[in-house]
Motif scaffolding. Structure first.
Motif, PDB file in Angstrom:
ATOM      1  N   ARG A 297       0.860  -1.186   0.000  1.00  0.00           N
ATOM      2  CA  ARG A 297       0.000   0.000   0.000  1.00  0.00           C
ATOM      3  C   ARG A 297       0.892   1.229   0.000  1.00  0.00           C
ATOM      4  NH1 ARG A 297      -2.233   2.953   4.460  1.00  0.00           N
ATOM      5  NH2 ARG A 297      -3.977   4.276   3.789  1.00  0.00           N
ATOM      6  N   GLN A 298       0.661   2.097  -0.959  1.00  0.00           N
ATOM      7  CA  GLN A 298       1.487   3.280  -1.104  1.00  0.00           C
ATOM      8  C   GLN A 298       0.774   4.487  -0.526  1.00  0.00           C
ATOM      9  OE1 GLN A 298       4.024   3.764  -4.742  1.00  0.00           O
ATOM     10  NE2 GLN A 298       2.705   5.528  -5.090  1.00  0.00           N
ATOM     11  N   VAL A 299       1.471   5.257   0.291  1.00  0.00           N
ATOM     12  CA  VAL A 299       0.921   6.499   0.818  1.00  0.00           C
ATOM     13  C   VAL A 299       1.930   7.612   0.550  1.00  0.00           C
ATOM     14  CG1 VAL A 299      -0.457   5.368   2.608  1.00  0.00           C
ATOM     15  CG2 VAL A 299       1.882   6.145   3.127  1.00  0.00           C
ATOM     16  N   VAL A 300       1.470   8.840   0.718  1.00  0.00           N
ATOM     17  CA  VAL A 300       2.319  10.002   0.467  1.00  0.00           C
ATOM     18  C   VAL A 300       2.421  10.812   1.749  1.00  0.00           C
ATOM     19  CG1 VAL A 300       2.715  12.030  -0.961  1.00  0.00           C
ATOM     20  CG2 VAL A 300       1.505  10.053  -1.919  1.00  0.00           C
ATOM     21  N   GLN A 301       3.642  11.016   2.187  1.00  0.00           N
ATOM     22  CA  GLN A 301       3.865  11.828   3.382  1.00  0.00           C
ATOM     23  C   GLN A 301       4.287  13.230   2.958  1.00  0.00           C
ATOM     24  OE1 GLN A 301       7.266  10.882   5.939  1.00  0.00           O
ATOM     25  NE2 GLN A 301       5.965  11.204   7.730  1.00  0.00           N
ATOM     26  N   VAL A 302       3.576  14.209   3.479  1.00  0.00           N
ATOM     27  CA  VAL A 302       3.854  15.610   3.163  1.00  0.00           C
ATOM     28  C   VAL A 302       4.328  16.308   4.427  1.00  0.00           C
ATOM     29  CG1 VAL A 302       2.826  17.816   2.507  1.00  0.00           C
ATOM     30  CG2 VAL A 302       2.211  15.737   1.258  1.00  0.00           C
ATOM     31  N   GLN A 303       5.436  16.998   4.297  1.00  0.00           N
ATOM     32  CA  GLN A 303       5.934  17.817   5.403  1.00  0.00           C
ATOM     33  C   GLN A 303       5.700  19.278   5.037  1.00  0.00           C
ATOM     34  OE1 GLN A 303       7.225  16.431   8.253  1.00  0.00           O
ATOM     35  NE2 GLN A 303       7.168  18.500   9.153  1.00  0.00           N
ATOM     36  N   SER A 304       5.021  19.999   5.894  1.00  0.00           N
ATOM     37  CA  SER A 304       4.749  21.409   5.643  1.00  0.00           C
ATOM     38  C   SER A 304       5.137  22.231   6.863  1.00  0.00           C
ATOM     39  CB  SER A 304       3.267  21.625   5.322  1.00  0.00           C
ATOM     40  OG  SER A 304       2.492  21.610   6.511  1.00  0.00           O
ATOM     41  N   ASN A 305       4.972  23.533   6.760  1.00  0.00           N
ATOM     42  CA  ASN A 305       5.248  24.395   7.909  1.00  0.00           C
ATOM     43  C   ASN A 305       4.243  24.183   9.035  1.00  0.00           C
ATOM     44  OD1 ASN A 305       3.117  25.473   6.440  1.00  0.00           O
ATOM     45  ND2 ASN A 305       3.643  27.591   6.919  1.00  0.00           N
ATOM     46  N   GLN A 306       3.204  23.379   8.745  1.00  0.00           N
ATOM     47  CA  GLN A 306       2.204  23.074   9.764  1.00  0.00           C
ATOM     48  C   GLN A 306       2.369  21.663  10.321  1.00  0.00           C
ATOM     49  OE1 GLN A 306       0.165  25.290  10.902  1.00  0.00           O
ATOM     50  NE2 GLN A 306       0.495  26.922   9.402  1.00  0.00           N
ATOM     51  N   GLY A 307       3.419  20.964   9.931  1.00  0.00           N
ATOM     52  CA  GLY A 307       3.659  19.624  10.455  1.00  0.00           C
ATOM     53  C   GLY A 307       3.648  18.564   9.375  1.00  0.00           C
ATOM     54  N   SER A 308       3.484  17.317   9.791  1.00  0.00           N
ATOM     55  CA  SER A 308       3.502  16.178   8.878  1.00  0.00           C
ATOM     56  C   SER A 308       2.085  15.699   8.587  1.00  0.00           C
ATOM     57  CB  SER A 308       4.328  15.040   9.490  1.00  0.00           C
ATOM     58  OG  SER A 308       4.418  13.948   8.597  1.00  0.00           O
ATOM     59  N   HIS A 309       1.852  15.307   7.328  1.00  0.00           N
ATOM     60  CA  HIS A 309       0.524  14.865   6.898  1.00  0.00           C
ATOM     61  C   HIS A 309       0.694  13.618   6.032  1.00  0.00           C
ATOM     62  CE1 HIS A 309      -0.475  19.152   7.767  1.00  0.00           C
ATOM     63  NE2 HIS A 309       0.677  19.367   7.144  1.00  0.00           N
ATOM     64  N   VAL A 310      -0.290  12.727   6.068  1.00  0.00           N
ATOM     65  CA  VAL A 310      -0.252  11.508   5.263  1.00  0.00           C
ATOM     66  C   VAL A 310      -1.518  11.439   4.419  1.00  0.00           C
ATOM     67  CG1 VAL A 310      -0.172   8.995   5.277  1.00  0.00           C
ATOM     68  CG2 VAL A 310       1.170  10.281   6.934  1.00  0.00           C
ATOM     69  N   PHE A 311      -1.344  11.182   3.117  1.00  0.00           N
ATOM     70  CA  PHE A 311      -2.468  11.098   2.189  1.00  0.00           C
ATOM     71  C   PHE A 311      -2.308   9.855   1.318  1.00  0.00           C
ATOM     72  CE2 PHE A 311      -1.597  15.608   2.972  1.00  0.00           C
ATOM     73  CZ  PHE A 311      -2.831  16.020   3.481  1.00  0.00           C
ATOM     74  N   ASP A 312      -3.437   9.432   0.750  1.00  0.00           N
ATOM     75  CA  ASP A 312      -3.393   8.317  -0.195  1.00  0.00           C
ATOM     76  C   ASP A 312      -3.079   8.802  -1.607  1.00  0.00           C
ATOM     77  OD1 ASP A 312      -4.294   6.229   1.692  1.00  0.00           O
ATOM     78  OD2 ASP A 312      -6.170   7.354   1.688  1.00  0.00           O
ATOM     79  N   GLN A 313      -3.577   9.981  -1.945  1.00  0.00           N
ATOM     80  CA  GLN A 313      -3.390  10.536  -3.279  1.00  0.00           C
ATOM     81  C   GLN A 313      -3.068  12.019  -3.162  1.00  0.00           C
ATOM     82  OE1 GLN A 313      -4.055   8.837  -6.524  1.00  0.00           O
ATOM     83  NE2 GLN A 313      -3.777   7.058  -5.200  1.00  0.00           N
TER      84      GLN A 313
END
Length: 447
Positions: A297-313
């Protein structure tokens, strides 16, 4: 739209020996049936352009003939796919033949006549055959990315050629199957029309949640391009000084264009939609998880100035970048043409680096050779009728409001050049012109 309209205008000026090619299959040309995902065009329905001012060829004439005048009167804005169908109809009515599935590969001066002709390499995608086409002028009506490429954010943990990209990370201009977003967590990066339209498509496909992440503290509010869509600006912009053109276009770019209110309403009718302002992304990483059943299962981790986020797409609605050097079909001349960085200070170029990469074009949208190179005078026969013309001419190639002005300027420049190139034959033709107006009268004098 730009390519077939340019061909139509040249035909009206008497240029019949022309060829129109498009790398897309028939019916797939341009963005309208591919990556454009809005319901309606942004432009008001009454604007004209591809018809070149001929009422019977206008969108109104086509639409009213199909649906009646009352339907036209009650029409709010033009449906995107109706516009696409109209352009295909217009192509037939104007007699413009398009060779589809043909790619433009490169251009160079014709070795047998380098001062007068170009040699264009094309490739038949279906049969994988290449051929050379010789021509006097080449018009590059290549669309929004015609002077560059897709714009990708610079993230240290991810590259556009990542092997897993087409499972979970998309550019808004990619062909996207939104059904794969059903019941998924989706993030869209961007604040423009394409960001909202892609978010809406994910929501309508049944995404579990869609977050629109925007680095700004508020959405852009005023469409300054709309304030520049009038004849004086369109026709007079090119005659302004370099400093004024640079200032005006960068002001418009910097203000940015707000999303259409229709696209915002389209998203906000879903309670699964959320706008996240002041979310500047700093990194993006594709993570492959092996589950208990052995499936991945592939997920996408995004790091922003507001913290870390995980999305499917994730959809990156980050637009297009202007960079001639990024196009392989421009590699024979890109290094030798003038750019706006050659006409502004180092500080100005540093402040607006993408604008500095825009080509500095002549009055007929032609490329101009740099003064420090020799043997590239032939680039004046190549015309950039695409987004790359914006700082030199204003947005006349691609946006409907300025299309007619741009097309007229382009076609007249080409016809003028064809005439001056062949002035000796035209002089001889004039000397031999012998239309005897008075031959039927008693005042005729035999010479």
């Amino acid at each position: 739209m730009c390519g077939q309209t340019a061909a139509f205008a040249l035909r009206r000026e008497g240029v019949d020996r022309l060829r129109v090619i498009d790398q897309a299959s028939i019916g797939q040309e341009g963005p309208w049936s591919t990556f454009a995902r809005m319901h309606t065009l942004r432009s008001p329905k009454h604007l004209t352009g591809p018809d070149l001012g001929i009422p019977s060829l206008s969108f109104r004439a086509w639409y009213s003939a199909l649906h009646g005048e009352q339907a036209w009167d009650t029409l709010y804005k033009i449906d995107r796919l109706d516009w696409h169908r109209y352009l295909l109809w217009l192509r037939v009515q104007t007699g413009i033949a398009v060779d589809n599935n043909i790619m433009f590969k490169s251009v160079r001066p014709d070795p047998h006549d380098p001062d007068q002709k170009l040699e264009v390499l094309i490739e038949d995608k279906l049969h994988q055959r290449q051929a050379l086409v010789r021509c006097r002028h080449l018009v590059l009506a290549l669309g929004r990315d015609g002077s560059g490429k897709l714009r990708w954010p610079a993230f240290k943990s991810w590259q556009p050629d990542h092997l897993g990209r087409f499972q979970s990370v998309w550019h808004a201009a990619d062909p996207i199957d939104f059904n794969r977003m059903r019941a998924k967590r989706v993030a869209v990066l961007g604040a423009g029309a394409s960001a909202f339209d892609n978010a809406a498509c994910a929501l309508e496909a049944g995404a579990d949640s869609v977050e629109l992440h925007i680095r700004r503290h508020e959405l852009p509010q005023i469409n300054k391009s709309k304030g520049a869509s009038y004849p004086g600006f369109q026709r007079g912009f090119f005659s302004l000084s370099d400093a004024t053109r640079w200032h005006l276009m960068n002001y418009i770019f910097d203000e940015q264009v707000p999303p259409p209110h229709e696209s915002v309403h389209r998203c906000e009718r879903f309670d699964r939609f959320k706008i996240c302002l002041n979310h500047a992304w700093e990194d993006l990483k594709i993570i492959d998880h092996e589950q208990q059943d052995g499936k991945h299962r592939q997920v996408v981790q995004v790091q922003s100035n507001q913290g870390s986020h995980v999305f499917d797409q994730v959809i990156l609605a980050t637009g297009f970048d202007v960079d001639l050097m990024a196009r392989t079909d421009h590699e024979n001349f890109a290094c030798a043409v003038q750019r706006w960085r050659d006409y502004v200070s180092l500080d100005a170029a540093s402040a607006f680096p993408e604008s500095a990469r825009f080509p500095y074009l002549g009055p007929g949208f032609e490329f101009l050779p740099r003064s420090d190179v020799e043997g590239y005078g032939w680039v004046r026969r190549i015309h950039a009728f695409n987004w790359g013309c914006a700082i030199s001419h204003g947005p006349l190639a691609g946006d409907i409001p300025g299309l007619r002005v741009g097309i007229e300027r382009l076609s007249q420049a080409i016809v003028s050049r064809l005439f001056t190139d062949d002035i000796e034959s035209h002089k001889a033709s004039l000397m031999h012109f012998d239309d005897r107006e008075l031959e039927s009268t008693r005042w005729f004098v035999q010479r």
